[in-house]
Design a protein around this motif. Structure first.
Motif, PDB file in Angstrom:
ATOM      1  N   THR A  64       0.670  -1.288   0.042  1.00 21.58           N
ATOM      2  CA  THR A  64       0.048   0.007   0.017  1.00 21.58           C
ATOM      3  C   THR A  64       0.967   1.380   0.003  1.00 21.58           C
ATOM      4  N   LYS A  65       1.926   1.062   0.230  1.00 22.22           N
ATOM      5  CA  LYS A  65       2.862   2.534   0.455  1.00 22.22           C
ATOM      6  C   LYS A  65       3.263   2.991  -0.918  1.00 22.22           C
ATOM      7  N   LEU A  66       3.334   4.223  -0.963  1.00 27.22           N
ATOM      8  CA  LEU A  66       3.578   5.252  -2.069  1.00 27.22           C
ATOM      9  C   LEU A  66       4.670   5.943  -1.576  1.00 27.22           C
ATOM     10  N   TRP A  67       5.418   6.591  -2.793  1.00 25.26           N
ATOM     11  CA  TRP A  67       6.339   7.657  -2.434  1.00 25.26           C
ATOM     12  C   TRP A  67       5.956   8.873  -1.881  1.00 25.26           C
ATOM     13  N   LYS A  68       6.513   9.507  -1.166  1.00 29.32           N
ATOM     14  CA  LYS A  68       6.037  10.758  -0.293  1.00 29.32           C
ATOM     15  C   LYS A  68       7.074  11.739  -0.788  1.00 29.32           C
ATOM     16  N   GLU A  69       6.368  13.016  -0.536  1.00 32.90           N
ATOM     17  CA  GLU A  69       7.103  14.480  -0.715  1.00 32.90           C
ATOM     18  C   GLU A  69       7.487  14.698   0.707  1.00 32.90           C
ATOM     19  N   ARG A  70       8.818  15.009   0.703  1.00 36.46           N
ATOM     20  CA  ARG A  70       9.384  15.364   1.888  1.00 36.46           C
ATOM     21  C   ARG A  70      10.000  16.590   1.811  1.00 36.46           C
ATOM     22  N   ILE A  71      10.102  17.473   3.065  1.00 32.71           N
ATOM     23  CA  ILE A  71      10.791  18.646   3.172  1.00 32.71           C
ATOM     24  C   ILE A  71      11.659  18.758   4.245  1.00 32.71           C
ATOM     25  N   TYR A  72      13.216  18.875   4.336  1.00 31.19           N
ATOM     26  CA  TYR A  72      13.934  19.091   5.710  1.00 31.19           C
ATOM     27  C   TYR A  72      14.591  20.310   5.160  1.00 31.19           C
ATOM     28  N   GLU A  79      10.762  10.163  -1.018  1.00 32.23           N
ATOM     29  CA  GLU A  79      11.110   9.367   0.015  1.00 32.23           C
ATOM     30  C   GLU A  79      10.215   8.017  -0.265  1.00 32.23           C
ATOM     31  N   PHE A  80      10.477   6.852  -0.039  1.00 37.75           N
ATOM     32  CA  PHE A  80       9.808   5.757  -0.057  1.00 37.75           C
ATOM     33  C   PHE A  80      10.121   4.991   1.474  1.00 37.75           C
ATOM     34  N   ASN A  81       9.344   5.121   2.283  1.00 37.15           N
ATOM     35  CA  ASN A  81       9.528   4.445   3.515  1.00 37.15           C
ATOM     36  C   ASN A  81       8.675   3.200   3.803  1.00 37.15           C
ATOM     37  N   THR A  82       8.948   2.117   4.067  1.00 39.79           N
ATOM     38  CA  THR A  82       8.119   1.094   4.191  1.00 39.79           C
ATOM     39  C   THR A  82       7.758   0.729   5.771  1.00 39.79           C
ATOM     40  N   TYR A  83       8.488   1.411   6.604  1.00 44.31           N
ATOM     41  CA  TYR A  83       8.192   1.234   8.069  1.00 44.31           C
ATOM     42  C   TYR A  83       6.618   1.277   8.228  1.00 44.31           C
ATOM     43  N   GLY A  84       6.020   0.549   9.084  1.00 43.72           N
ATOM     44  CA  GLY A  84       4.822   0.745   9.678  1.00 43.72           C
ATOM     45  C   GLY A  84       3.539   0.629   8.532  1.00 43.72           C
ATOM     46  N   SER A  85       3.936   0.131   7.261  1.00 42.19           N
ATOM     47  CA  SER A  85       2.777  -0.207   6.283  1.00 42.19           C
ATOM     48  C   SER A  85       2.025  -1.458   6.629  1.00 42.19           C
ATOM     49  N   GLY A  86       2.498  -2.298   7.400  1.00 44.37           N
ATOM     50  CA  GLY A  86       1.675  -3.622   7.585  1.00 44.37           C
ATOM     51  C   GLY A  86       1.729  -4.469   6.582  1.00 44.37           C
ATOM     52  N   ASP A  87       2.380  -4.419   5.458  1.00 46.76           N
ATOM     53  CA  ASP A  87       2.763  -5.258   4.398  1.00 46.76           C
ATOM     54  C   ASP A  87       3.768  -6.123   4.499  1.00 46.76           C
ATOM     55  N   ALA A  88       3.641  -7.277   4.098  1.00 49.30           N
ATOM     56  CA  ALA A  88       4.683  -8.323   4.199  1.00 49.30           C
ATOM     57  C   ALA A  88       5.683  -7.888   3.057  1.00 49.30           C
ATOM     58  N   VAL A  89       5.254  -7.228   2.088  1.00 55.83           N
ATOM     59  CA  VAL A  89       6.133  -6.861   0.860  1.00 55.83           C
ATOM     60  C   VAL A  89       5.756  -5.499   0.353  1.00 55.83           C
ATOM     61  N   ASN A  90       6.743  -4.575   0.252  1.00 50.32           N
ATOM     62  CA  ASN A  90       6.137  -3.259  -0.522  1.00 50.32           C
ATOM     63  C   ASN A  90       7.193  -3.064  -1.859  1.00 50.32           C
ATOM     64  N   ILE A  91       6.565  -2.807  -2.817  1.00 54.42           N
ATOM     65  CA  ILE A  91       7.278  -2.327  -4.209  1.00 54.42           C
ATOM     66  C   ILE A  91       6.878  -1.205  -4.621  1.00 54.42           C
ATOM     67  N   LYS A 181      12.877   2.419  -8.096  1.00 57.23           N
ATOM     68  CA  LYS A 181      11.937   1.421  -7.511  1.00 57.23           C
ATOM     69  C   LYS A 181      12.638   0.733  -6.266  1.00 57.23           C
ATOM     70  N   VAL A 182      11.613   0.869  -5.317  1.00 57.53           N
ATOM     71  CA  VAL A 182      12.324   0.363  -3.915  1.00 57.53           C
ATOM     72  C   VAL A 182      11.484  -0.975  -3.634  1.00 57.53           C
ATOM     73  N   THR A 183      12.137  -1.853  -2.931  1.00 61.02           N
ATOM     74  CA  THR A 183      11.777  -3.191  -2.679  1.00 61.02           C
ATOM     75  C   THR A 183      11.917  -3.329  -1.100  1.00 61.02           C
ATOM     76  N   GLY A 184      10.935  -3.346  -0.367  1.00 65.08           N
ATOM     77  CA  GLY A 184      11.049  -3.460   1.343  1.00 65.08           C
ATOM     78  C   GLY A 184       9.779  -4.236   1.859  1.00 65.08           C
ATOM     79  N   SER A 185       9.804  -4.139   3.297  1.00 65.75           N
ATOM     80  CA  SER A 185       8.656  -4.643   4.120  1.00 65.75           C
ATOM     81  C   SER A 185       8.383  -4.047   4.900  1.00 65.75           C
ATOM     82  N   GLY A 186       6.905  -4.030   5.363  1.00 67.03           N
ATOM     83  CA  GLY A 186       6.597  -3.321   6.635  1.00 67.03           C
ATOM     84  C   GLY A 186       6.498  -4.085   7.621  1.00 67.03           C
ATOM     85  N   THR A 187       6.776  -5.431   7.668  1.00 66.74           N
ATOM     86  CA  THR A 187       6.692  -6.432   8.693  1.00 66.74           C
ATOM     87  C   THR A 187       7.878  -7.093   8.815  1.00 66.74           C
TER      88      THR A 187
END
Length: 206
Positions: A64-72, A79-91, A181-187
């Motif tokens: 379910t994760k999408l790329w985010k707009e971030r400002i620092y 930014e693509f951050n899989t943390y907390g997505s709850g998905d076993a796989v994020n692409i 393309k980012v591959t990760g996991s939220g779990t």
């Protein structure tokens, strides 16, 4: 987190010049001047929203994760951050608008990437180029992976590193699309790191 010394210089210049970080890892040492004919610095964005810049495609292949707009500190990036997505796989894919290389001899491109909390080679950022993407159907396009220096588990967290020059000569006189393309996991905690992308420049070496 980010050093953007030259960005302020760019705002005062009549034309933009290519950042040294595209070709070496030293922080913004001015190289031989290059004038990019396409660039994206992710400055026209809103913090912590799904990335929806005109012409860009933000696509979740898995999860379910999408790329985010971030400002620092006033500077934007994707930014693509899989943390907390709850998905076993994020692409997640972030695909650029079409860049027409017609008439540009020996074109090249470069970008910067950063990571944090990445601890596995399977949690990764990959970069691709396509000439047949239709602007909608990401997985139906033919994607060619390009070789670049990309942030991974061995790079310092949150520090943007230069990709080096990526040769686009094989795509001369065609319209290209650049995909991140980012591959990760939220779990799986070993796969829940984040990746960041900034300062995409397409230019000619002549």
């Amino acid at each position: 987190m980010k050093k953007n010394i030259l960005k302020s210089i760019f705002l005062l210049a009549i034309t933009s010049i290519l950042l040294a970080s595209c070709v070496k890892e030293d922080d913004y040492v001015l190289p031989t001047t290059r004038v990019p004919f396409y660039q994206e610095e992710f400055q026209d964005i809103q913090h912590d929203t799904n990335l929806d810049l005109t012409g860009w495609t933000n696509y979740a292949e898995v999860g379910t994760k999408l790329w985010k707009e971030r400002i620092y500190q006033g500077n934007g990036y994707a930014e693509f951050n899989t943390y907390g997505s709850g998905d076993a796989v994020n692409i997640g894919w972030l695909v650029s608008p079409g860049y027409d290389l017609t008439g540009y001899e020996n074109p090249k491109f470069c970008f910067q990437s950063a990571q944090n909390f990445v601890s596995s080679d399977e949690n990764k950022l990959q970069v691709y180029v396509s000439t047949d993407y239709d602007g909608v159907n990401v997985l139906n396009a033919t994607w060619t992976e390009v070789t670049a220096k990309i942030a991974d588990k061995n790079t310092t967290g949150y520090k943007f590193i230069p990709s080096g020059e990526i040769d686009l000569k094989a795509f001369e006189n065609q319209t290209i699309y650049v995909a991140f393309k980012v591959t990760g996991s939220g779990t799986n905690t070993s796969l829940d790191g984040l990746f960041e992308v900034d300062n995409l420049y397409i230019y000619t070496s002549k």
